[in-house]
Design a protein around this motif. Structure first.
Motif, short mmCIF file in Angstrom:
data_model
loop_
_atom_site.label_atom_id
_atom_site.label_comp_id
_atom_site.label_asym_id
_atom_site.label_seq_id
_atom_site.Cartn_x
_atom_site.Cartn_y
_atom_site.Cartn_z
N GLU A 73 0.63 -1.31 -0.03
CA GLU A 73 -0.02 -0.18 0.13
C GLU A 73 0.88 1.33 0.01
N ASP A 74 2.13 1.29 0.69
CA ASP A 74 2.83 2.33 1.06
C ASP A 74 3.51 2.64 -0.68
N ALA A 75 3.78 1.49 -1.30
CA ALA A 75 4.39 1.51 -2.46
C ALA A 75 3.52 2.11 -3.55
N TRP A 76 1.86 2.03 -3.61
CA TRP A 76 1.33 2.48 -4.52
C TRP A 76 1.19 3.93 -4.24
N LEU A 77 0.96 4.40 -3.10
CA LEU A 77 1.05 5.80 -2.80
C LEU A 77 2.08 6.39 -2.98
N ARG A 78 3.39 6.02 -3.11
CA ARG A 78 4.54 6.47 -3.57
C ARG A 78 4.51 6.53 -5.17
N ILE A 79 3.82 5.38 -5.75
CA ILE A 79 3.50 5.52 -7.26
C ILE A 79 2.77 6.58 -7.77
N VAL A 80 1.61 6.73 -7.11
CA VAL A 80 0.71 7.80 -7.37
C VAL A 80 1.39 9.14 -7.18
N ASP A 81 2.12 9.47 -6.15
CA ASP A 81 2.45 10.42 -5.78
C ASP A 81 3.55 11.27 -6.71
N HIS A 82 4.77 10.26 -6.91
CA HIS A 82 5.63 10.72 -8.10
C HIS A 82 6.32 9.70 -8.78
N GLY A 83 5.76 8.36 -8.98
CA GLY A 83 6.04 7.26 -9.72
C GLY A 83 7.24 6.38 -9.02
N TRP A 84 7.12 5.25 -9.18
CA TRP A 84 8.36 4.37 -8.74
C TRP A 84 8.48 3.12 -9.31
N ASP A 85 8.98 3.02 -10.69
CA ASP A 85 9.06 2.16 -11.47
C ASP A 85 10.06 1.18 -11.02
N GLU A 86 10.83 1.28 -10.19
CA GLU A 86 11.60 0.11 -9.59
C GLU A 86 10.56 -1.00 -8.84
N THR A 116 -0.12 -0.29 -23.76
CA THR A 116 0.28 0.96 -23.42
C THR A 116 -0.61 1.78 -22.27
N HIS A 117 -1.42 1.54 -22.43
CA HIS A 117 -2.68 1.99 -21.35
C HIS A 117 -2.19 1.21 -19.98
N GLU A 118 -2.03 0.01 -19.91
CA GLU A 118 -1.82 -0.74 -18.88
C GLU A 118 -0.41 -0.37 -18.19
N MET A 119 0.56 -0.05 -19.12
CA MET A 119 1.84 0.24 -18.54
C MET A 119 1.99 1.75 -18.01
N LEU A 120 0.84 2.53 -18.49
CA LEU A 120 0.81 3.99 -18.00
C LEU A 120 0.07 3.73 -16.79
N ALA A 121 -0.82 2.98 -16.50
CA ALA A 121 -1.56 2.79 -15.23
C ALA A 121 -0.80 2.37 -14.43
N LEU A 122 0.21 1.22 -14.68
CA LEU A 122 1.27 0.81 -13.59
C LEU A 122 2.17 1.58 -13.23
N THR A 123 2.68 2.58 -13.98
CA THR A 123 3.91 3.53 -13.59
C THR A 123 3.26 4.88 -12.85
N GLY A 137 -4.17 6.23 2.08
CA GLY A 137 -3.27 7.37 2.73
C GLY A 137 -3.64 7.36 4.23
N SER A 138 -4.81 7.01 4.31
CA SER A 138 -5.31 7.30 5.93
C SER A 138 -4.71 6.06 6.67
N LEU A 139 -4.26 4.91 6.21
CA LEU A 139 -3.97 3.79 6.98
C LEU A 139 -2.82 4.17 7.82
N PRO A 140 -2.89 3.66 9.07
CA PRO A 140 -1.72 3.87 10.12
C PRO A 140 -0.85 2.94 9.69
#
Length: 249
Positions: A73-86, A116-123, A137-140
């Motif tokens: 969950e933390d990783a997806w928040l980072r992806i949404v915020d600024h991307g995290w392809d790694e 292409t759509h899936e890759m854009l969504a993924l990244t 984002g609300s999860l402790p």
């Protein structure tokens, strides 16, 4: 009847396993607490259904529901915020399964290439609904009650022991830390954690079923309950203080 806590290990997109364990719990009361340790998404095929179920659960049961943030969950928040392809792209992390669970019923215009759509969504995480992003984002990162401390991954070390979650300056460590020292050397209030599959924990310390490394792991002062759901294993919930396990297998 004492106040009971039911802690759930990593679910990883396996809604059927979650429903099976919920059905196997004893009747719940308003004195009970359900604690989910994180990693609701990725790997398994139905991350969307798991998230939706957990978001609705407080209105469906009399017990208190606490959902913690796992590293996924933390990783997806980072992806949404600024991307995290790694994190998003490696197959082992299972992020494509989450994308596909949300885009499964989306009809794309013929002018848009599905890959292409899936890759854009993924990244970018652009497929996640705003209410889901807000919920994530609300999860402790941790929870504590009279029976124990609950974290996704573990407690970081100090010079003379291990930090209490309230003293951790970077709370995300509670979702990402994977240290053998914590597993072997922690002594203190009972900690229930997931993140590290039990098959990789030192079986010589487990007092539960050391002959079955895939089963719940019960060390001296910590209990691991990631029993491989989403990667061919099963889901485990632990009842405290009785130390009774409920499994989806």
């Amino acid at each position: 009847m004492p106040h009971r806590t039911f802690a759930f290990g990593d679910i990883h997109g396996e809604i059927d396993h979650l429903e099976r364990v919920l059905e196997r719990l004893p009747p719940l009361t308003e004195d009970d607490t359900l604690v989910f340790l994180g990693d609701y998404v990725d790997r398994g095929p139905k991350s969307r259904e798991v998230v939706e179920r957990l978001m609705r659960l407080p209105d469906a049961v009399p017990a208190r529901v606490v959902c913690l943030r796992g590293n996924h969950e933390d990783a997806w928040l980072r992806i949404v915020d600024h991307g995290w392809d790694e994190f998003a792209i490696p197959v082992a992390n299972g992020c494509r399964a989450t994308v596909r669970s949300y885009l499964r019923d989306v009809d794309l215009p013929p002018t848009i290439d599905a890959r292409t759509h899936e890759m854009l969504a993924l990244t970018t995480g652009s497929f996640l609904p705003p209410d889901v992003v807000a919920w994530l984002g609300s999860l402790p990162f941790w929870y504590e009650n009279e029976h124990g401390i609950y974290v996704h991954a573990g407690l970081p070390p100090l010079a003379d022991g291990f930090a209490h979650p309230s003293d951790v300056e970077r709370p995300a460590l509670l979702a990402w830390s994977r240290r053998n020292a914590f597993i072997r050397d922690y002594r203190g209030k009972h900690v229930v954690f997931g993140h590290t599959p039990t098959a990789f924990l030192p079986q010589d310390l487990s007092s539960h079923t050391p002959d079955d490394p895939t089963d719940m792991w019960a060390g001296p002062n910590a209990t691991g309950i990631d029993t491989g759901c989403g990667t061919g294993g099963f889901l485990t919930a632990l009842e405290l203080p009785a130390m009774r396990a409920y499994e989806s297998r």
